[in-house]
Design an enzyme around this catalytic site. Structure first.
Site, mmCIF file in Angstrom:
data_model
loop_
_atom_site.group_PDB
_atom_site.id
_atom_site.type_symbol
_atom_site.label_atom_id
_atom_site.label_comp_id
_atom_site.label_asym_id
_atom_site.label_seq_id
_atom_site.Cartn_x
_atom_site.Cartn_y
_atom_site.Cartn_z
ATOM 1 N N ARG A 165 0.836 -1.205 0.000
ATOM 2 C CA ARG A 165 0.000 0.000 0.000
ATOM 3 C C ARG A 165 0.874 1.260 0.000
ATOM 4 O O ARG A 165 0.543 2.250 -0.636
ATOM 5 C CB ARG A 165 -0.973 -0.027 1.172
ATOM 6 C CG ARG A 165 -2.022 -1.142 0.986
ATOM 7 C CD ARG A 165 -3.083 -1.135 2.043
ATOM 8 N NE ARG A 165 -3.966 0.008 1.943
ATOM 9 C CZ ARG A 165 -4.950 0.143 1.068
ATOM 10 N NH1 ARG A 165 -5.171 -0.785 0.171
ATOM 11 N NH2 ARG A 165 -5.702 1.218 1.070
ATOM 12 N N THR B 15 -4.986 6.267 -2.831
ATOM 13 C CA THR B 15 -5.957 5.799 -3.826
ATOM 14 C C THR B 15 -6.353 6.920 -4.785
ATOM 15 O O THR B 15 -6.495 6.697 -5.980
ATOM 16 C CB THR B 15 -7.220 5.252 -3.122
ATOM 17 O OG1 THR B 15 -6.814 4.224 -2.223
ATOM 18 C CG2 THR B 15 -8.203 4.695 -4.117
ATOM 19 N N ARG C 122 0.824 5.056 -8.137
ATOM 20 C CA ARG C 122 -0.348 5.853 -8.544
ATOM 21 C C ARG C 122 0.033 7.292 -8.842
ATOM 22 O O ARG C 122 -0.518 7.900 -9.756
ATOM 23 C CB ARG C 122 -1.418 5.794 -7.467
ATOM 24 C CG ARG C 122 -2.063 4.421 -7.378
ATOM 25 C CD ARG C 122 -3.027 4.353 -6.228
ATOM 26 N NE ARG C 122 -3.741 3.090 -6.213
ATOM 27 C CZ ARG C 122 -4.141 2.493 -5.100
ATOM 28 N NH1 ARG C 122 -3.908 3.050 -3.927
ATOM 29 N NH2 ARG C 122 -4.787 1.352 -5.172
ATOM 30 N N ASN D 189 -6.411 3.899 -11.581
ATOM 31 C CA ASN D 189 -5.236 4.315 -10.822
ATOM 32 C C ASN D 189 -4.088 3.315 -10.914
ATOM 33 O O ASN D 189 -3.176 3.358 -10.119
ATOM 34 C CB ASN D 189 -5.606 4.616 -9.369
ATOM 35 C CG ASN D 189 -6.130 3.418 -8.632
ATOM 36 O OD1 ASN D 189 -5.936 2.280 -9.033
ATOM 37 N ND2 ASN D 189 -6.820 3.669 -7.536
ATOM 38 N N HIS E 147 -3.994 -2.197 -7.626
ATOM 39 C CA HIS E 147 -4.882 -2.519 -6.511
ATOM 40 C C HIS E 147 -4.099 -3.312 -5.484
ATOM 41 O O HIS E 147 -3.203 -4.079 -5.831
ATOM 42 C CB HIS E 147 -6.080 -3.357 -6.975
ATOM 43 C CG HIS E 147 -6.881 -3.891 -5.829
ATOM 44 N ND1 HIS E 147 -7.734 -3.087 -5.117
ATOM 45 C CD2 HIS E 147 -6.916 -5.105 -5.236
ATOM 46 C CE1 HIS E 147 -8.281 -3.804 -4.133
ATOM 47 N NE2 HIS E 147 -7.790 -5.038 -4.193
#
Length: 113
Positions: free
Chosen positions: A23, A29, A43, A53, A56
């Site tokens: 992440r 996001t 991203r 983007n 995931h």
């Protein structure tokens, strides 16, 4: 897998802290936020819109288990933790260039190499 947006790949990342580390690499996001607060993230560098983007990642280990079961129905997570994960920790791996993944050496393969 391919859709109208182009090719898509799904991977299972194996690491003690895979969810937070991935992440962090993905970045926020919201692409606009990623471009300004974390421009070197995936991203921030490659995202087009909030729905396109580029990447995931699961938001928790429980989500990861559900998503792994969806994308990889043949993957046995319990077996992984009982048998394969200890081999990973011992470094018994090989890279398969054809499949573009790391594989855990089975006992019979370790004897050959």
């Amino acid at each position: 897998r391919t859709n109208n947006l182009g090719p898509m790949w799904a991977y299972i990342l194996a690491h003690e802290n895979a969810v937070p580390l991935w992440r962090s690499l993905m970045g926020p996001t919201k692409v606009f936020r990623a471009r300004h607060s974390d421009p070197d993230s995936i991203r921030g560098a490659y995202g087009l819109t909030d729905t396109r983007n580029t990447t995931h990642g699961s938001d928790s280990p429980a989500s990861a288990s559900r998503e792994i079961a969806f994308f990889f129905p043949e993957f046995d997570e319990r077996r992984w933790y009982e048998q394969d994960e200890p081999r990973l920790r011992r470094g018994q791996l090989f890279y398969s260039p054809e499949e573009r993944v790391h594989r855990v050496l089975r006992a019979q393969e370790a004897d050959v190499t």
